[in-house]
Design an enzyme around this catalytic site. Structure first.
Site, short mmCIF file in Angstrom:
data_model
loop_
_atom_site.label_atom_id
_atom_site.label_comp_id
_atom_site.label_asym_id
_atom_site.label_seq_id
_atom_site.Cartn_x
_atom_site.Cartn_y
_atom_site.Cartn_z
N ARG A 24 48.96 41.41 51.69
CA ARG A 24 48.05 40.26 51.52
C ARG A 24 47.65 40.24 52.93
O ARG A 24 47.98 40.31 53.99
CB ARG A 24 48.53 38.83 50.30
CG ARG A 24 48.51 38.88 48.89
CD ARG A 24 47.17 39.58 48.21
NE ARG A 24 47.90 38.83 46.68
CZ ARG A 24 47.74 40.66 46.27
NH1 ARG A 24 48.04 41.80 46.99
NH2 ARG A 24 47.65 40.19 44.76
N GLU B 172 38.85 39.62 51.14
CA GLU B 172 38.61 41.20 50.64
C GLU B 172 37.57 40.28 49.73
O GLU B 172 36.61 39.70 49.07
CB GLU B 172 39.66 41.42 49.52
CG GLU B 172 40.54 41.78 50.58
CD GLU B 172 41.88 42.21 49.75
OE1 GLU B 172 41.62 42.57 48.70
OE2 GLU B 172 42.43 42.68 50.54
N HIS C 50 42.44 48.59 49.56
CA HIS C 50 43.70 47.55 48.80
C HIS C 50 44.45 48.84 47.57
O HIS C 50 44.26 48.10 46.24
CB HIS C 50 43.06 46.52 48.18
CG HIS C 50 44.58 45.37 47.84
ND1 HIS C 50 43.99 44.26 47.86
CD2 HIS C 50 46.05 45.58 47.40
CE1 HIS C 50 45.25 44.11 47.40
NE2 HIS C 50 45.64 44.34 47.18
C1 GLV Z 1 48.64 44.52 44.23
O1 GLV Z 1 48.26 44.04 45.48
C2 GLV Z 1 49.43 43.70 43.43
O2 GLV Z 1 49.71 42.48 43.34
O3 GLV Z 1 49.67 44.39 42.56
#
Ligand code: GLV
Ligand code: GLV
Length: 322
Positions: free
Chosen positions: A236, A265, A283
């Site tokens: 993250r 983001e 991402h």
């Molecule tokens: C992606 O970032 C997830 O948490 O699945």
């Protein structure tokens, strides 16, 4: 039973829910819904399938009295106010395991890309700048026999570590718990954060985001890294202080970074976008056809379990059943 799905997900999951006879309201627009749109959509719904881009806060959770199950289509669930859900005895589930290898593979893809300057080299070559082999052209970093530092050795961090086997690396890890598999398979060594930061040639972050991991990597840590170090983040964004990282990359405190996630983001520090020594992805660490389909199945199965009074297999707030 009525379910809101905040964005189109693969049909493998949709089919399971339809087979159960549930009524689905699926956001048909390919965009993130606003908080008010989610609240509107939740009216009279029993279940919610949310994405990591949806801020499922207390106001959203408390907006619909019928709501009895939230299945997040992600392994991370920092986008959901778990306390608010727990207070209302609403189970929340995530999608672990099915994306473990896929996410670890993205971390390796970034590690290779930054080490060998793949994106930079591709751009350079396409632009016609390649005029012949050069002894000093596009020099990067070796990977084999180097020191790999893994921060967080849960499912994904462990899978990432195990994939280093062919590269004969010296593996260090930072975690609260001893990771017997990594110690046995790789002779990995559990170390303090400061030691991992100082000794690693590659540092890959695999932590969940919470108050204790916010800005886990900041100016101090970046200053203490080797100047050939490469930092990878597929977890993250807010775990790294993005402004500090931008400065570290610009002033060459470290060699480079590979990022799949950002502090705010979808916004990315514009200065970061101008640097060559960072590889940036949208991402997409779990973004493969197979994994996204499996995530849809897991989310649907958890939803069905929750709505039929069973404890969802991947419930993250099981304490509501105590
Ligand atoms: C992606 O970032 C997830 O948490 O699945
Ligand atoms: C994520 O789910 C992890 O445990 O690494």
């Amino acid at each position: 039973m009525k379910i809101l799905i905040t964005r189109k997900i693969p049909k493998s999951g949709i089919e399971l829910l339809l087979k159960k006879g549930y009524e689905l309201e699926i956001n048909q627009q390919d965009r993130i819904l606003s908080k008010n749109e989610i609240i509107d959509g939740l009216k009279e719904k029993d279940g919610l399938i949310s994405l990591l881009t949806d801020n499922i806060n207390k106001e959203v959770i408390n907006s619909e009295p019928k709501l009895k199950m939230i299945a997040n289509y992600a392994v991370g669930y920092n986008n959901i106010d778990i306390n608010a859900a727990t207070q209302k005895k609403i189970p929340v589930s995530n999608t672990p395991d099915v994306l473990t290898d896929t996410t670890a593979e993205m971390a390796w893809a970034l590690l290779f890309s930054v080490s060998r300057r793949i994106v930079e080299g591709d751009n350079f070559t396409r632009k016609g700048k390649y005029k012949g082999w050069g002894p000093m052209l596009m020099l990067g970093q070796d990977i084999s026999n180097k020191t790999l530092g893994i921060v967080g050795t849960g499912r994904i961090g462990s899978a990432f570590g195990l994939k280093s086997k062919g590269f004969k690396m010296n593996v260090l890890y930072f975690d609260e718990k001893i990771n017997e598999t990594l110690e046995k398979e790789l002779n990995a060594k559990k170390v303090e954060k400061s030691e991992l930061i100082k000794q690693s040639d590659f540092i890959s972050i695999h932590l969940p985001l919470n108050k204790s991991t916010f800005h886990f990597i900041g100016t101090n840590e970046l200053k203490n890294m080797k100047n050939n170090a490469i930092l990878i983040n597929t977890s993250r964004g807010p775990i790294i202080d993005e402004i500090a990282l931008t400065k570290a990359l610009k002033d060459k405190w470290i060699f480079g970074a590979g990022l799949d996630v950002y502090e705010n983001e979808p916004n990315i520090n514009p200065k970061l976008l101008n640097l060559n020594n960072v590889v940036i992805q949208p991402h997409s660490a779990s973004a493969t056809f197979q994994t996204r389909s499996n995530m849809a199945i897991i989310a649907a199965k958890n939803m069905i379990e929750g709505l039929t009074g069973k404890i969802p297999t991947n419930c993250v707030n099981k304490n509501i059943y105590k």
